[in-house]
Every structure is written in structure tokens, then in C-alpha cells.
Scaffold this motif. Structure first.
Motif: not given
Ligand code: SAH
Ligand code: MG
Length: 214
Positions: A60-63, A82-92, A107-111
Motif C-alpha cells: 500500500g504505497t498510495a502517493i 506495492i500499489e495497485r492504483d495506477i494514478e496513485r502510483l504515478q503520483l508516488a 515501486l511495484i505495480e499490481g495487486d
């Protein structure tokens, strides 16, 4: 959970964060991103310092707020998050690139329940920080406890869920279901044969679970 007056008293004593972190705190408030509460994160950072964590897994990275707080608090720590929400991951990604710590955060993208294979090469971890979908805590815990160092610890946020875990009648069904999941997790965790756990009443409730020695 402390009463509000004491909570504010402690928050006032906590030193100011740097301007990037303050900007992130303001963004989170404005856009309702549930970053960790100040008293909770300060307690967690202190445990990580005492443990001298070198490698941390965050679910749960969020931003990227807590990841950056950990990277700033502990010199040389490496964080996989790890973050699954692409928009939040971009902000992070953007916030982390603006910080001094981008080389220490992966950063790892996905569930989180589906990317264990991408995480495993970075193991073992000194600490795992669970701060994602509350209904899945037990699954996250079971999956990633395997990647923990001997004597490592798992820190889980939101285990008191605004105090609702101790409230007898919760009218809204969705909330009631979620509360039941969390209380189920807390009971399971407190009786886990391989971990000693304490629930700290800071922030939104922080469980600290330490793997028992062999
Ligand atoms: N740790 C952050 C806050 C995380 S908020 C901080 O304190 O700064 C919780 C985040 O977990 C949300 O952004 C949500 O998208 C993400 N999340 C929830 N379930 C997830 C899952 N199964 N896998 C990956 N990310 C998840
Ligand atoms: Mg949280």
C-alpha cells in the motif's frame, strides 16, 4: 486511540517535516488519500530505527508518503513498495523522484496478492508494513511473512479502525463487515503461534508482530 486533546498535544510536539513531505500531507488531506496518521507513523519509524531495518516491504504505497518517511528516517534503508492504483502510483513516482531518496525505493505495480514473484527476489525483509485493503490483511500477512528475516517484524496499520472494533452496534452493513474482518484478523494475529504481537493505540491502531526465535 488517544483522546483528541492528547493526540493534538503529541502532534504539536512532533518536529515539522521537510517541505516535500508537508506538500504530500496537504495533498493527501485535500484528495482524501488515507496516509498513515502522524502519531502512528512516528511510532513505526522509531521501531524501525531501533530494529536498524535495512530492507522493508510496504503493502500500500498510495502517493509514497510513508515510503518517503521511512527512507528519510533510516539512512541506507531500502524500501520495496506495492500499489495497485495506477494514478496513485504515478503520483508516488513523481514525489519520490523529487526527493533525495529515489535510489532506495522500488515501486511495484499490481495487486499485492498477485505480485509475490516480483517481490521475492528482494527478500528477505527486516520488516513488512501492511497498509492496504483492510479485508485482506490476513492474506497479506500469510503471503509475505514467508519473506521475513529471522526475528523480523510485521507492522499492520488501522487495526483499531477509528475505534469501531470496540463498538457494539454498527448500523451500516458494509462497515460492519469490514469491522468483523479486522476483529477477526486481530484475534487471529494475537493468537498466532509464530508471532508475538502488541497493538499500540496510536494513530488508527498499529499492530507490531515479531517473529518468534527458533
Ligand atoms: N502507506 C500509505 C497509505 C496507503 S493507503 C501511507 O501511509 O502513505 C492504502 C493503499 O493501498 C491505497 O492506495 C490502495 O490503492 C492500496 N491497496 C489496497 N489494496 C491493495 C492491494 N491488494 N494491492 C496493492 N495495493 C493495494
Ligand atoms: Mg493506514
Amino acid at each position: 486511540m488517544l483522546n483528541e486533546q492528547l493526540q493534538l498535544y503529541i502532534e504539536d510536539l512532533i518536529p515539522e517535516r521537510d517541505s516535500l513531505l508537508l506538500e504530500m500531507e496537504r495533498f493527501a488531506e485535500l484528495h482524501h488519500v488515507p496516509i498513515m496518521e502522524l502519531t502512528g507513523i512516528e511510532a513505526m519509524l522509531q521501531l524501525l530505527r531501533i530494529q536498524r531495518s535495512r530492507k522493508i516491504l510496504e503493502i500500500g504505497t498510495a502517493i509514497g508518503y510513508s515510503a518517503l518517511r521511512m527512507a528519510s528516517a533510516i539512512p541506507e534503508v531500502q524500501i520495496v513498495t506495492i500499489e495497485r492504483d495506477i494514478e496513485r502510483l504515478q503520483l508516488a513516482k513523481q514525489y519520490i523522484q523529487r526527493s533525495k531518496h529515489s535510489d532506495r525505493i522500488i515501486l511495484i505495480e499490481g495487486d499485492a496478492l498477485e505480485v509475490e514473484e516480483l517481490v521475492r527476489p528482494h527478500a528477505p525483509f527486516d520488516a513488512v508494513f501492511i497498509d492496504a485493503a483492510k479485508g485482506q490483511y490476513k492474506k497479506f500477512f500469510e503471503l509475505y511473512a514467508k519473506l521475513l528475516q529471522d526475528h523480523g517484524m510485521i507492522i499492520t496499520d488501522n487495526v483499531l479502525f477509528k475505534g469501531l472494533v470496540a463498538q457494539p452496534d454498527i448500523p451500516v452493513k458494509r462497515t460492519r463487515n469490514l469491522v468483523e474482518k479486522i476483529t477477526g484478523f486481530n484475534n487471529w494475529l494475537m493468537n498466532h503461534p509464530d508471532f508475538d504481537t502488541v497493538i499500540l493505540p496510536v494513530g488508527d491502531g498499529v499492530a507490531v508482530s515479531k517473529k518468534r526465535g527458533e
